[in-house]
Design an enzyme around this catalytic site. Sequence first.
Site, short mmCIF file in Angstrom:
data_model
loop_
_atom_site.label_atom_id
_atom_site.label_comp_id
_atom_site.label_asym_id
_atom_site.label_seq_id
_atom_site.Cartn_x
_atom_site.Cartn_y
_atom_site.Cartn_z
N LYS A 101 -73.20 -120.86 -40.93
CA LYS A 101 -72.17 -119.82 -40.79
C LYS A 101 -72.69 -118.68 -39.91
CE LYS A 101 -69.98 -121.18 -45.11
NZ LYS A 101 -69.73 -120.97 -46.54
N ASP A 124 -62.83 -115.59 -48.03
CA ASP A 124 -62.67 -116.88 -48.72
C ASP A 124 -61.30 -116.99 -49.40
OD1 ASP A 124 -64.78 -118.74 -48.52
OD2 ASP A 124 -66.08 -117.45 -49.72
N GLN A 142 -71.68 -117.01 -51.25
CA GLN A 142 -71.80 -118.47 -51.21
C GLN A 142 -71.79 -119.04 -52.64
OE1 GLN A 142 -71.62 -120.30 -48.43
NE2 GLN A 142 -71.85 -122.24 -49.51
N1 GUN Z 1 -69.41 -123.35 -51.26
C1 GUN Z 1 -68.89 -124.49 -50.74
N2 GUN Z 1 -67.85 -124.22 -49.92
C2 GUN Z 1 -67.71 -122.86 -49.93
C3 GUN Z 1 -66.81 -121.98 -49.27
O1 GUN Z 1 -65.91 -122.36 -48.52
N3 GUN Z 1 -66.99 -120.66 -49.54
C4 GUN Z 1 -67.97 -120.21 -50.39
N4 GUN Z 1 -68.04 -118.88 -50.60
N5 GUN Z 1 -68.82 -121.01 -51.01
C5 GUN Z 1 -68.69 -122.33 -50.77
#
Ligand code: GUN
Length: 287
Positions: free
Chosen positions: A53, A120, A97
Amino acid sequence: MTGIRIDGKIISQSVKNRVKSAVKELKNQGINPCLATILVGENPASATYVKNKHRACEEVGILTKDHKLDAEISQIQINEIVENLNKDDSVHGILVQLPLPKQLDEFSTTSRISPLKDVDGLTPHNAGLLTMRKAALVACTPSGIMEMFDFHQIDLEGKNIVLINRSNLVGKPLYHLLLEKNATVITCHSKTKNLKKFCQSADIIITAVGDRNKFTLTSDMIKNEAIIIDVAISRFENKLVGDADFEEIIEKASFVTPVPGGVGPMTVAMLLKNTITAASLSSQIGR
Ligand code: GUN
């Protein structure tokens, strides 16, 4: 007949190109888009996702702030970090995350994020807006899948769609996005009886189980020319795999996403898009 492989790398690149131009425009207006990430503990998969990311942000000119927290951190401490990022005007998006270690509550943590910085789409505010077709910030994986349908001009109206996932990050937001497109959507999960029957009746299957010991989508479970979107990624027999047996399924399906190189890159691209949306929201409310 062989189906079409939906290439997440190509489609995500087109999203990233649009984001790159939007970043330039925002910078011309004096806004320097910035994403803050919070990673708790040493989960290697999560660490890789966060690193990807950050790398993607750098590619399109989005600044990042990296918070790597000790696995033992308390709820009070993480709450304080989120609150401080909420107040920090140089930060436009906040991503915690997931999953979090056991002592931390995901809802308490993510629902504390300012809805304007909630890249998110996990806060009750943004999840609620989505049910009313009014959300500006929507969970990244579901919106990435919608981009894939758009790219291939796949018409969803009247389609029978089976989701195999009911999580807040995937199944629930997808349900609403697909309903908005006038699809008929059925959400299946680990307690669904006769999953095979649901799958066999589906025009489109979107699967996100992520454990091949529990579930594999095989070609006898799909109808001819079905569309298969595979969200899962897990290690099985020393390979990275999705839920679907790709080589077998593509012989029968009309479109299939591969793993890796399918939905994964879309999730990252949509995070970038959400970060610039959050940055422009912040300028609109003139903070
Ligand atoms: N863990 C797995 N996929 C995601 C996501 O799209 N966002 C977040 N914050 N954690 C994740």
